[in-house]
Design an enzyme around this catalytic site. Structure first.
Site, PDB file in Angstrom:
ATOM      1  N   GLY A 131       0.745  -1.181   0.169  1.00 35.20           N
ATOM      2  CA  GLY A 131      -0.033  -0.172   0.023  1.00 35.20           C
ATOM      3  C   GLY A 131       0.773   1.353   0.079  1.00 35.20           C
ATOM      4  N   GLY A 134       0.185   4.369  -0.476  1.00 36.01           N
ATOM      5  CA  GLY A 134      -0.499   5.435  -0.560  1.00 36.01           C
ATOM      6  C   GLY A 134       0.049   6.513   0.391  1.00 36.01           C
ATOM      7  NE  ARG A 135      -3.767  10.618   1.354  1.00 32.47           N
ATOM      8  CZ  ARG A 135      -5.007  11.138   1.269  1.00 32.47           C
ATOM      9  NH1 ARG A 135      -5.304  12.494   1.026  1.00 32.47           N
ATOM     10  NH2 ARG A 135      -6.290  10.431   1.205  1.00 32.47           N
ATOM     11  CB  VAL A 136      -0.163   5.423   5.703  1.00 31.73           C
ATOM     12  CG1 VAL A 136       0.606   5.014   7.140  1.00 31.73           C
ATOM     13  CG2 VAL A 136      -1.533   6.302   6.274  1.00 31.73           C
ATOM     14  N   GLY A 137       1.919   4.865   3.624  1.00 33.77           N
ATOM     15  CA  GLY A 137       2.918   3.807   3.193  1.00 33.77           C
ATOM     16  C   GLY A 137       3.969   4.719   2.596  1.00 33.77           C
ATOM     17  NE  ARG A 139     -11.710   7.247  10.079  1.00 32.47           N
ATOM     18  CZ  ARG A 139     -11.798   7.462  11.444  1.00 32.47           C
ATOM     19  NH1 ARG A 139     -13.319   7.780  12.111  1.00 32.47           N
ATOM     20  NH2 ARG A 139     -11.029   8.051  12.109  1.00 32.47           N
ATOM     21  NE  ARG A 154      -9.778   5.282  13.511  1.00 32.92           N
ATOM     22  CZ  ARG A 154      -9.953   6.185  14.322  1.00 32.92           C
ATOM     23  NH1 ARG A 154     -11.053   5.628  15.221  1.00 32.92           N
ATOM     24  NH2 ARG A 154      -9.183   6.848  14.595  1.00 32.92           N
ATOM     25  CG  ASN A 167     -10.039  -1.375   3.961  1.00 34.52           C
ATOM     26  OD1 ASN A 167     -10.067  -1.067   2.788  1.00 34.52           O
ATOM     27  ND2 ASN A 167      -9.918  -0.283   4.722  1.00 34.52           N
ATOM     28  CG  HIS A 199      -7.036   2.950  15.711  1.00 31.07           C
ATOM     29  ND1 HIS A 199      -6.836   4.025  16.416  1.00 31.07           N
ATOM     30  CD2 HIS A 199      -7.064   3.138  14.313  1.00 31.07           C
ATOM     31  CE1 HIS A 199      -6.330   4.815  15.458  1.00 31.07           C
ATOM     32  NE2 HIS A 199      -6.831   4.578  14.415  1.00 31.07           N
TER      33      HIS A 199
HETATM   34  O1  TXD Z   1      -3.680   4.105  13.356  1.00 25.59           O
HETATM   35  C1  TXD Z   1      -3.857   3.508  12.337  1.00 25.59           C
HETATM   36  N1  TXD Z   1      -3.827   2.293  12.216  1.00 25.59           N
HETATM   37  C2  TXD Z   1      -4.325   4.285  11.042  1.00 25.59           C
HETATM   38  C3  TXD Z   1      -4.988   3.499   9.960  1.00 25.59           C
HETATM   39  C4  TXD Z   1      -3.721   5.581  10.793  1.00 25.59           C
HETATM   40  C5  TXD Z   1      -4.160   6.119   9.517  1.00 25.59           C
HETATM   41  C6  TXD Z   1      -4.503   5.634   8.608  1.00 25.59           C
HETATM   42  N2  TXD Z   1      -5.059   4.162   8.863  1.00 25.59           N
HETATM   43  C7  TXD Z   1      -5.445   3.247   7.870  1.00 25.59           C
HETATM   44  O2  TXD Z   1      -4.634   2.923   6.893  1.00 25.59           O
HETATM   45  C8  TXD Z   1      -6.612   4.094   6.953  1.00 25.59           C
HETATM   46  O3  TXD Z   1      -8.082   3.986   7.240  1.00 25.59           O
HETATM   47  C9  TXD Z   1      -6.483   3.078   5.626  1.00 25.59           C
HETATM   48  O4  TXD Z   1      -7.283   1.966   5.936  1.00 25.59           O
HETATM   49  C10 TXD Z   1      -4.969   2.671   5.534  1.00 25.59           C
HETATM   50  C11 TXD Z   1      -4.430   3.387   4.436  1.00 25.59           C
HETATM   51  O5  TXD Z   1      -4.541   4.947   4.586  1.00 25.59           O
HETATM   52  P1  TXD Z   1      -3.837   5.952   3.454  1.00 25.59           P
HETATM   53  O6  TXD Z   1      -4.274   7.394   4.068  1.00 25.59           O
HETATM   54  O7  TXD Z   1      -2.591   5.656   3.388  1.00 25.59           O
HETATM   55  O8  TXD Z   1      -4.823   5.638   2.271  1.00 25.59           O
HETATM   56  P2  TXD Z   1      -4.414   5.572   0.817  1.00 25.59           P
HETATM   57  O9  TXD Z   1      -3.487   6.775   0.531  1.00 25.59           O
HETATM   58  O10 TXD Z   1      -5.419   5.819  -0.056  1.00 25.59           O
HETATM   59  O11 TXD Z   1      -3.634   4.546   0.531  1.00 25.59           O
HETATM   60  C12 TXD Z   1      -3.840   3.092   0.453  1.00 25.59           C
HETATM   61  C13 TXD Z   1      -3.085   2.452  -0.510  1.00 25.59           C
HETATM   62  C14 TXD Z   1      -3.405   3.121  -2.181  1.00 25.59           C
HETATM   63  O12 TXD Z   1      -2.537   3.467  -2.804  1.00 25.59           O
HETATM   64  C15 TXD Z   1      -4.027   1.950  -2.859  1.00 25.59           C
HETATM   65  O13 TXD Z   1      -3.929   1.726  -4.286  1.00 25.59           O
HETATM   66  C16 TXD Z   1      -3.654   0.668  -1.973  1.00 25.59           C
HETATM   67  O14 TXD Z   1      -3.591   0.906  -0.583  1.00 25.59           O
HETATM   68  N3  TXD Z   1      -4.360  -0.593  -2.205  1.00 25.59           N
HETATM   69  C17 TXD Z   1      -3.657  -1.698  -2.467  1.00 25.59           C
HETATM   70  N4  TXD Z   1      -2.508  -2.155  -2.524  1.00 25.59           N
HETATM   71  C18 TXD Z   1      -2.049  -3.385  -2.648  1.00 25.59           C
HETATM   72  N5  TXD Z   1      -2.853  -4.539  -2.915  1.00 25.59           N
HETATM   73  C19 TXD Z   1      -4.340  -4.059  -2.875  1.00 25.59           C
HETATM   74  N6  TXD Z   1      -5.017  -5.046  -2.904  1.00 25.59           N
HETATM   75  C20 TXD Z   1      -4.733  -2.581  -2.506  1.00 25.59           C
HETATM   76  N7  TXD Z   1      -6.008  -2.060  -2.663  1.00 25.59           N
HETATM   77  C21 TXD Z   1      -5.618  -0.686  -2.302  1.00 25.59           C
END
Ligand code: TXD
Length: 320
Positions: A16, A18-21, A89, A95, A102, A182
């Site tokens: 993943g 995305g923003r966190v990753g 979200r 959540r 998810n 959480h």
């Molecule tokens: O305290 C905590 N645990 C959290 C949790 C704090 C902040 C964010 N939290 C959760 O992390 C949030 O509610 C989301 O469920 C995740 C990821 O958050 P983010 O803000 O990084 O979301 P993004 O930017 O949408 O990134 C998610 C990425 C995006 O690039 C998708 O293309 C990718 O996940 N994605 C995948 N990657 C690989 N494989 C699959 N199947 C897949 N599906 C989506």
């Protein structure tokens, strides 16, 4: 020469990008902790991010490798796998609303990642956090010391921030721990919160503390409401990097971690946030605090909501 030394540096895979990753990849590389593999289903995106991060290496003065990929084969041999894949979200969502989408994403990611890194320690970040960590534990069949969720470090950091803002002190001087799930039923332990060892109960009245606790419970939603296009990611990435660091450097830090419980706190077959020592083997031990009756009840209520959602997730996953 005939030397055949293989220099293998620690490698962290982030599923993943995305923003966190991607922010986590930056932290890990810039702290010089490990090489990073960023994986996403979106083609080109993790490769682009990896190239961008690579181009900053000379400026940030580190030499860690950052690879972007869509292929799990490139993640092989990782010491740590972090799963952030999934949807964040939208305003007004809880959540738990993310459960259905998810669950499938996290189970698939966990299975594919473990196939290529059978010795890795897994850290789940995707929401709803406790349920997703449980599903990943189930999907991988990992022993419980090698799989955990990140939430407590973030929720504690938020609580500490609000205490520091209220008192006008340095955030690093505030220490607090938030246990439980959480979610709206997280359990901030005000009784244990201190400013350099001085209990906050000496510094703030009960009503103020309760207001800071409420803001902590609502900390994620507050940011979602402001941003409108996703959730928090800077502090979540920092919080995850601290767990990665404690594992890779074998620091044995005592941190609130979502762990699979087998009777601790009178809870079993559930994942929830408890104080854990994190070292090179993952969760080295779980600390059992002597909670007050009120704190115990709050933790049980928190666990009940996680249990309900684990059952819902099992139905969703079982139905196809
Ligand atoms: O305290 C905590 N645990 C959290 C949790 C704090 C902040 C964010 N939290 C959760 O992390 C949030 O509610 C989301 O469920 C995740 C990821 O958050 P983010 O803000 O990084 O979301 P993004 O930017 O949408 O990134 C998610 C990425 C995006 O690039 C998708 O293309 C990718 O996940 N994605 C995948 N990657 C690989 N494989 C699959 N199947 C897949 N599906 C989506």
């Amino acid at each position: 020469s005939s030397s055949s030394i293989v220099c293998s540096l620690p490698r962290v895979t982030i599923v993943g990008a995305g923003r966190v990753g991607s922010t986590l990849a930056q932290r890990i590389a810039e702290k010089n902790l490990a090489d990073v593999v960023l994986l996403d289903i979106v083609e080109g995106m993790p490769q682009g991010l990896a190239l961008d991060l690579t181009e900053a290496k000379g400026i940030e003065l580190h030499n860690r490798q950052i690879i972007g990929t869509n292929n799990y084969a490139d993640t092989s041999g990782s010491q740590i796998v972090v799963i952030t894949a999934g949807l964040p979200r939208k305003p007004g969502m809880s959540r738990d609303d993310l459960l259905k989408t998810n669950a499938k994403i996290v189970v698939e990611a966990a299975k594919k990642a473990i196939a290529h890194s059978p010795n890795a320690i897994f850290i789940v970040v995707t929401n709803p956090l406790d349920v997703m960590t449980y599903l990943a534990w189930q999907a991988t069949g990992l022993p419980r010391d090698r799989i955990m969720g990140m939430a407590g470090v973030l929720d504690s950091a938020r609580f500490e921030t609000f205490i520091a803002l209220e008192l006008g002190v340095l955030p690093a001087d505030v220490k607090a721990m938030v246990l439980g799930s959480h979610g709206d039923l997280m359990v901030p332990l005000s009784r244990y919160a201190t400013v350099n060892g001085i209990p906050i109960t000496e510094l703030l009245d009960a009503a103020t503390i309760e207001r800071l606790v409420e803001r902590t419970r609502n900390g994620g939603a507050e940011i979602v409401e402001l941003m409108q296009t996703g959730g928090a990611f800077f502090a979540p990435a920092s919080a995850t990097s601290v767990m990665v660091e404690s594992i890779l450097l074998n620091q044995s830090r005592l941190l609130p971690v979502a762990a699979y419980l087998q009777g601790e706190y009178k809870l079993a077959d559930i994942v929830i946030g408890v104080p854990c020592r994190l070292g090179c083997g993952g969760i080295e031990s779980i600390l059992q605090l002597n909670l007050t009756d009120g704190e115990k009840a709050a933790l049980q209520a928190s666990a009940q909501s996680v249990r309900k959602n684990i059952d819902r997730a099992q139905e969703i996953l079982g139905s196809n």
